[in-house]
Structure formats: structure tokens, C-alpha cells
Design a protein around this motif. Sequence first.
Motif, mmCIF file in Angstrom:
data_model
loop_
_atom_site.group_PDB
_atom_site.id
_atom_site.type_symbol
_atom_site.label_atom_id
_atom_site.label_comp_id
_atom_site.label_asym_id
_atom_site.label_seq_id
_atom_site.Cartn_x
_atom_site.Cartn_y
_atom_site.Cartn_z
ATOM 1 N N ALA A 39 -7.078 9.715 -8.915
ATOM 2 C CA ALA A 39 -6.271 10.759 -8.268
ATOM 3 C C ALA A 39 -5.958 10.398 -6.819
ATOM 4 O O ALA A 39 -4.816 10.545 -6.363
ATOM 5 C CB ALA A 39 -6.994 12.102 -8.335
ATOM 6 N N ILE A 40 -6.942 9.909 -6.101
ATOM 7 C CA ILE A 40 -6.726 9.547 -4.695
ATOM 8 C C ILE A 40 -5.840 8.308 -4.596
ATOM 9 O O ILE A 40 -4.905 8.266 -3.781
ATOM 10 C CB ILE A 40 -8.069 9.314 -3.980
ATOM 11 C CG1 ILE A 40 -8.799 10.652 -3.832
ATOM 12 C CG2 ILE A 40 -7.870 8.658 -2.620
ATOM 13 C CD1 ILE A 40 -10.209 10.533 -3.318
ATOM 14 N N GLY A 41 -6.104 7.307 -5.414
ATOM 15 C CA GLY A 41 -5.316 6.077 -5.360
ATOM 16 C C GLY A 41 -3.861 6.297 -5.705
ATOM 17 O O GLY A 41 -2.955 5.822 -5.000
ATOM 18 N N VAL A 42 -3.602 7.021 -6.760
ATOM 19 C CA VAL A 42 -2.226 7.294 -7.156
ATOM 20 C C VAL A 42 -1.565 8.229 -6.150
ATOM 21 O O VAL A 42 -0.384 8.082 -5.839
ATOM 22 C CB VAL A 42 -2.172 7.861 -8.587
ATOM 23 C CG1 VAL A 42 -0.775 8.324 -8.943
ATOM 24 C CG2 VAL A 42 -2.636 6.811 -9.572
ATOM 25 N N GLY A 43 -2.318 9.172 -5.606
ATOM 26 C CA GLY A 43 -1.778 10.040 -4.562
ATOM 27 C C GLY A 43 -1.359 9.247 -3.339
ATOM 28 O O GLY A 43 -0.308 9.497 -2.734
ATOM 29 N N PHE A 44 -2.164 8.252 -2.984
ATOM 30 C CA PHE A 44 -1.826 7.387 -1.855
ATOM 31 C C PHE A 44 -0.549 6.604 -2.138
ATOM 32 O O PHE A 44 0.333 6.486 -1.281
ATOM 33 C CB PHE A 44 -2.987 6.428 -1.572
ATOM 34 C CG PHE A 44 -2.722 5.458 -0.477
ATOM 35 C CD1 PHE A 44 -2.742 5.863 0.851
ATOM 36 C CD2 PHE A 44 -2.423 4.139 -0.763
ATOM 37 C CE1 PHE A 44 -2.480 4.962 1.869
ATOM 38 C CE2 PHE A 44 -2.165 3.236 0.245
ATOM 39 C CZ PHE A 44 -2.197 3.651 1.566
#
Length: 107
Positions: A39-44
Motif C-alpha cells: 500500500a505504501i509503495g504503490v501509494g508512493f
Amino acid sequence: MLVGVASALFTVLGELAVESYPAEGGLRADPIRVIQAVAIGVGFLGTGVIFVARDGEHVVGLTTAASIWATAAVGIATGLGHYVLAAGSTVILMLVLRTMARFDQEN
């Protein structure tokens, strides 16, 4: 709306992951960390498609970024084997995108 659907899906996936992979013996797996990392990686990565238009009047790419993030949630659901949840979420996401496209104003 897309972020809301994706957030709900990530939450349900976290709950399902904890139920599916209980702690056994001394080894404690934490599948929620994997979901969090995705979630954090794709959000970034999604932030890379958001920018201010040349006229400086409006922001472009928010829907695309939210769609990328929601797609990651559907991918996690599929990867964990929750196919009905993934399919249902995909239908909801498509309905939201179609409905919101009607309100999009072209300049």
C-alpha cells in the motif's frame, strides 16, 4: 471514493490475513506488514502521476493515482486467494469510475 473503497479493501485484507495465517510455534508471521508495504509503495508510485496543470488552476492525476492504489488492493486480494472479494471490489471500483466520469468537466 476510490481511496475509500481501496482503504476498506486493505482493512478487510488485513483482517483476513491475520485469520488465515495464525502464529504457529515460535514463528510469528505478520502478513499485514506485506499489505502495508504494498500500500505504501504503490501509494508512493501513484504520487508520481499527480501534478498541477500548467495554468496552475487545478490538479491533474488524482483519479489515476487512486485507481493505481485501488488496483494494488485488488491484486493483494487476488494474491491471497480471496477471488470473490477481488471481483466484487473490481465491480464497485468500475461503477465508481463510470459514475464519476459523468461529472468530469472538460475545459
